[in-house]
Design an enzyme around this catalytic site. Structure first.
Site, PDB file in Angstrom:
ATOM      1  N   ALA A 123      -8.633  27.502   5.129  1.00  0.00           N
ATOM      2  CA  ALA A 123      -8.086  26.236   5.632  1.00  0.00           C
ATOM      3  C   ALA A 123      -6.568  26.283   5.594  1.00  0.00           C
ATOM      4  CB  ALA A 123      -8.604  25.064   4.796  1.00  0.00           C
ATOM      5  N   PRO A 151      -9.043   8.563   2.625  1.00  0.00           N
ATOM      6  CA  PRO A 151      -8.409   7.551   3.481  1.00  0.00           C
ATOM      7  C   PRO A 151      -7.834   6.355   2.740  1.00  0.00           C
ATOM      8  CG  PRO A 151     -10.798   7.462   3.679  1.00  0.00           C
ATOM      9  CD  PRO A 151     -10.476   8.703   2.904  1.00  0.00           C
ATOM     10  N   GLY A 152      -8.181   6.172   1.477  1.00  0.00           N
ATOM     11  CA  GLY A 152      -7.595   5.080   0.715  1.00  0.00           C
ATOM     12  C   GLY A 152      -6.193   5.374   0.221  1.00  0.00           C
ATOM     13  N   ARG A 196       0.833  -1.187   0.000  1.00  0.00           N
ATOM     14  CA  ARG A 196       0.000   0.000   0.000  1.00  0.00           C
ATOM     15  C   ARG A 196       0.879   1.253   0.000  1.00  0.00           C
ATOM     16  NH1 ARG A 196      -2.943  -3.098  -1.585  1.00  0.00           N
ATOM     17  NH2 ARG A 196      -4.908  -3.896  -0.711  1.00  0.00           N
ATOM     18  N   GLU A 219      -1.722  32.267  -3.038  1.00  0.00           N
ATOM     19  CA  GLU A 219      -2.602  33.120  -2.242  1.00  0.00           C
ATOM     20  C   GLU A 219      -2.541  34.587  -2.675  1.00  0.00           C
ATOM     21  OE1 GLU A 219      -1.732  32.484   1.840  1.00  0.00           O
ATOM     22  OE2 GLU A 219      -2.605  30.475   1.879  1.00  0.00           O
ATOM     23  N   GLU A 234      -4.400  12.254   5.613  1.00  0.00           N
ATOM     24  CA  GLU A 234      -4.870  13.571   6.041  1.00  0.00           C
ATOM     25  C   GLU A 234      -6.184  13.485   6.813  1.00  0.00           C
ATOM     26  OE1 GLU A 234      -5.784  18.047   4.343  1.00  0.00           O
ATOM     27  OE2 GLU A 234      -5.929  16.350   2.977  1.00  0.00           O
ATOM     28  N   GLU A 282      -6.205  34.358   5.877  1.00  0.00           N
ATOM     29  CA  GLU A 282      -6.830  34.270   4.566  1.00  0.00           C
ATOM     30  C   GLU A 282      -7.972  35.268   4.371  1.00  0.00           C
ATOM     31  OE1 GLU A 282      -7.830  30.309   3.394  1.00  0.00           O
ATOM     32  OE2 GLU A 282      -5.759  29.609   3.524  1.00  0.00           O
ATOM     33  N   GLU A 339      -5.687  30.693  10.474  1.00  0.00           N
ATOM     34  CA  GLU A 339      -6.026  30.624   9.054  1.00  0.00           C
ATOM     35  C   GLU A 339      -7.139  31.603   8.697  1.00  0.00           C
ATOM     36  OE1 GLU A 339      -4.350  29.113   6.803  1.00  0.00           O
ATOM     37  OE2 GLU A 339      -3.009  28.111   8.221  1.00  0.00           O
ATOM     38  N   LEU A 341      -2.692  23.862   6.913  1.00  0.00           N
ATOM     39  CA  LEU A 341      -2.041  22.701   7.519  1.00  0.00           C
ATOM     40  C   LEU A 341      -1.830  22.884   9.013  1.00  0.00           C
ATOM     41  CD1 LEU A 341       0.788  22.048   4.898  1.00  0.00           C
ATOM     42  CD2 LEU A 341      -1.347  20.785   5.148  1.00  0.00           C
ATOM     43  N   ARG A 367      -5.671  25.773  -7.702  1.00  0.00           N
ATOM     44  CA  ARG A 367      -5.156  24.493  -7.196  1.00  0.00           C
ATOM     45  C   ARG A 367      -4.536  23.741  -8.365  1.00  0.00           C
ATOM     46  NH1 ARG A 367      -4.258  25.133  -1.960  1.00  0.00           N
ATOM     47  NH2 ARG A 367      -6.142  25.583  -0.746  1.00  0.00           N
TER      48      ARG A 367
END
Length: 208
Positions: free
Chosen positions: A80, A119-120, A41, A148, A124, A101, A97, A82, A68
């Site tokens: 949003a 999740p696969g 995996r 930004e 995160e 922003e 944030e 990290l 993006r």
């Protein structure tokens, strides 16, 4: 039957990190399956994120629009960022944030929802906060750079966002999850029934 996610970890026979980036890395694990076989995996190791659905007194949501590169689109999103510091309090990160922003502060904070984005293939975890009682932040605006520097800010009625999500016009994960969760909360027990801002988060334990 209780429908609830539970912690579990299958045995790993070998692991490697073929790539280490600035904020994330890629890990390869050989995992023992229930039938005894071993499968490889590959997944992105991610520090986690916070997102803020900031709702003003007229029922509008604060959005930012940002390019993006991986999806080659400019997306409307909620603020949003990290979790840059291990063990960082997610509320403090969310407040940072929102200030950086949108140059906004909020007096009322709640946990709206917690999600794993993909999740696969990625570890995160994101905590989405609801922020209310908004006002303009004091002092100078945060100096932005890179993507930004081209960021736009808008306030959009919640009903318009629900329509955009269901029409396939809005795609950002945190925006979609936040908007639909807020709509469900408003139609359910109400916003005051949401978890407090300092609620435990097993996916990313933090210091008080």
């Amino acid at each position: 039957m209780t429908i609830k996610d539970t912690a579990e970890e299958w045995r790993i026979t070998a692991t490697a990190t073929p790539f280490v980036g600035n904020k994330t890395s890629v890990r390869t694990d050989d995992v023992v399956m229930p039938d005894g076989s071993v499968s490889r995996r590959d997944y992105q190791v991610h520090p986690g994120s916070v997102a803020v659905l900031a709702l003003d007194e007229t029922g509008r949501v604060v959005l930012v629009r940002q390019y993006r590169h991986p999806v080659r689109q400019k997306l409307w999103e909620i603020p949003a960022g990290l979790l840059d510091v291990p063990g960082e309090n997610p509320l403090h990160a969310a407040q940072r944030e929102l200030y950086e922003e949108a140059h906004i502060k909020a007096e009322d904070w709640r946990v709206l929802t917690d999600v794993y984005t993909t999740p696969g293939g990625c570890s995160e975890a994101v905590r989405v906060f609801l922020a209310r009682e908004l006002s303009e932040a004091e002092g100078e605006r945060f100096e932005v750079e890179e993507e930004e520097a081209d960021m736009e800010i808008a306030r959009v009625p919640l009903d318009d966002l629900v329509r955009g999500v269901l029409a396939g016009e809005l795609h950002n994960n945190c925006l979609v999850v936040g908007v639909m969760s807020l709509t469900a909360a408003l139609r359910g027990a109400g916003l005051d029934a949401l978890r407090p801002a300092d609620a435990a988060w097993p996916a990313r334990p933090f210091e008080a």
